[in-house]
Design a protein around this motif. Structure first.
Motif, PDB file in Angstrom:
ATOM      1  N   THR A   9       0.861  -1.176   0.000  1.00  0.00           N
ATOM      2  CA  THR A   9       0.000   0.000   0.000  1.00  0.00           C
ATOM      3  C   THR A   9       0.897   1.224   0.000  1.00  0.00           C
ATOM      4  OG1 THR A   9      -1.627  -1.200   1.295  1.00  0.00           O
ATOM      5  CG2 THR A   9      -1.883   1.167   1.171  1.00  0.00           C
ATOM      6  N   ASN A  41      -2.156  -2.785 -10.464  1.00  0.00           N
ATOM      7  CA  ASN A  41      -2.713  -1.686  -9.688  1.00  0.00           C
ATOM      8  C   ASN A  41      -4.123  -2.083  -9.265  1.00  0.00           C
ATOM      9  OD1 ASN A  41      -3.736   0.678  -8.672  1.00  0.00           O
ATOM     10  ND2 ASN A  41      -3.118   1.931 -10.392  1.00  0.00           N
ATOM     11  N   LEU A  42      -4.362  -2.192  -7.960  1.00  0.00           N
ATOM     12  CA  LEU A  42      -5.680  -2.552  -7.451  1.00  0.00           C
ATOM     13  C   LEU A  42      -6.530  -1.323  -7.142  1.00  0.00           C
ATOM     14  CD1 LEU A  42      -4.732  -5.489  -5.057  1.00  0.00           C
ATOM     15  CD2 LEU A  42      -5.459  -5.582  -7.435  1.00  0.00           C
ATOM     16  N   GLY A  43      -5.955  -0.153  -7.284  1.00  0.00           N
ATOM     17  CA  GLY A  43      -6.704   1.080  -7.085  1.00  0.00           C
ATOM     18  C   GLY A  43      -6.547   1.669  -5.693  1.00  0.00           C
ATOM     19  N   ARG A  44      -7.092   2.849  -5.566  1.00  0.00           N
ATOM     20  CA  ARG A  44      -7.059   3.566  -4.291  1.00  0.00           C
ATOM     21  C   ARG A  44      -8.262   3.115  -3.464  1.00  0.00           C
ATOM     22  NH1 ARG A  44      -4.471   7.690  -2.033  1.00  0.00           N
ATOM     23  NH2 ARG A  44      -5.598   9.104  -0.667  1.00  0.00           N
ATOM     24  N   ARG A  45      -8.007   2.779  -2.198  1.00  0.00           N
ATOM     25  CA  ARG A  45      -9.063   2.286  -1.324  1.00  0.00           C
ATOM     26  C   ARG A  45      -8.988   2.951   0.038  1.00  0.00           C
ATOM     27  NH1 ARG A  45      -9.586  -4.084  -2.781  1.00  0.00           N
ATOM     28  NH2 ARG A  45      -9.398  -3.800  -5.011  1.00  0.00           N
ATOM     29  N   GLU A  46     -10.153   3.123   0.626  1.00  0.00           N
ATOM     30  CA  GLU A  46     -10.258   3.692   1.971  1.00  0.00           C
ATOM     31  C   GLU A  46      -9.843   2.634   2.997  1.00  0.00           C
ATOM     32  OE1 GLU A  46     -11.903   6.718   3.157  1.00  0.00           O
ATOM     33  OE2 GLU A  46     -11.945   7.530   1.128  1.00  0.00           O
ATOM     34  N   PHE A  47      -9.170   3.075   4.063  1.00  0.00           N
ATOM     35  CA  PHE A  47      -8.839   2.195   5.170  1.00  0.00           C
ATOM     36  C   PHE A  47     -10.059   2.067   6.083  1.00  0.00           C
ATOM     37  CE2 PHE A  47      -4.339   4.063   4.746  1.00  0.00           C
ATOM     38  CZ  PHE A  47      -3.977   3.121   3.805  1.00  0.00           C
ATOM     39  N   LYS A  55      -6.222   8.273   5.420  1.00  0.00           N
ATOM     40  CA  LYS A  55      -7.542   7.653   5.361  1.00  0.00           C
ATOM     41  C   LYS A  55      -7.655   6.660   4.205  1.00  0.00           C
ATOM     42  CE  LYS A  55      -9.941  11.413   7.571  1.00  0.00           C
ATOM     43  NZ  LYS A  55     -11.067  12.329   7.562  1.00  0.00           N
ATOM     44  N   ALA A  56      -6.701   6.706   3.256  1.00  0.00           N
ATOM     45  CA  ALA A  56      -6.737   5.817   2.094  1.00  0.00           C
ATOM     46  C   ALA A  56      -5.324   5.596   1.577  1.00  0.00           C
ATOM     47  CB  ALA A  56      -7.606   6.418   0.993  1.00  0.00           C
ATOM     48  N   GLN A  58      -2.992   3.625  -1.996  1.00  0.00           N
ATOM     49  CA  GLN A  58      -2.977   3.011  -3.321  1.00  0.00           C
ATOM     50  C   GLN A  58      -2.451   1.590  -3.169  1.00  0.00           C
ATOM     51  OE1 GLN A  58      -3.996   4.791  -6.056  1.00  0.00           O
ATOM     52  NE2 GLN A  58      -3.832   2.951  -7.284  1.00  0.00           N
ATOM     53  N   TYR A  59      -3.260   0.604  -3.516  1.00  0.00           N
ATOM     54  CA  TYR A  59      -2.897  -0.804  -3.362  1.00  0.00           C
ATOM     55  C   TYR A  59      -2.262  -1.323  -4.645  1.00  0.00           C
ATOM     56  CZ  TYR A  59      -5.410  -1.167   1.049  1.00  0.00           C
ATOM     57  OH  TYR A  59      -5.808  -1.016   2.347  1.00  0.00           O
TER      58      TYR A  59
END
Length: 92
Positions: A9, A41-47, A55-56, A58-59
């Motif tokens: 991440t 790239n799995l995209g940006r995700r919120e924690f 708070k987020a 990039q995975y």
């Protein structure tokens, strides 16, 4: 050599682009002795909760081949990198 996958991440709060961050992490894995075969790239995700004032993130998935000793060196190298928020390794 074994096949591994690393879930990393990235903290994208700085001025570097995602491509630059990805290349930097790939370079550090390669320097540790890994042979990268794929990057996804799995995209940006919120924690689920705020972590290290973020708070987020990039995975990214890095698939690579390496000897088992490379994992320790890669983990230690990326642990002190401010752009890496989280890292997890597994056999593929």
């Amino acid at each position: 050599m074994r096949k591994y996958e690393a879930l990393i991440t990235l903290n994208t709060k700085g001025s570097a682009t995602l491509e630059e961050l990805t290349e930097a992490v790939a370079g550090k894995l390669t320097a540790a002795g890994a042979k990268i075969t794929e990057t996804r790239n799995l995209g940006r995700r919120e924690f689920a909760y705020e972590s290290k004032h973020s708070k987020a993130g990039q995975y990214m998935i890095f698939a690579f081949e390496a000897e088992p000793s490379v994992i320790r060196e890669a983990r230690e190298t990326l642990a002190i990198d401010d752009t890496v928020h989280y890292q997890y390794y597994r056999l593929a």
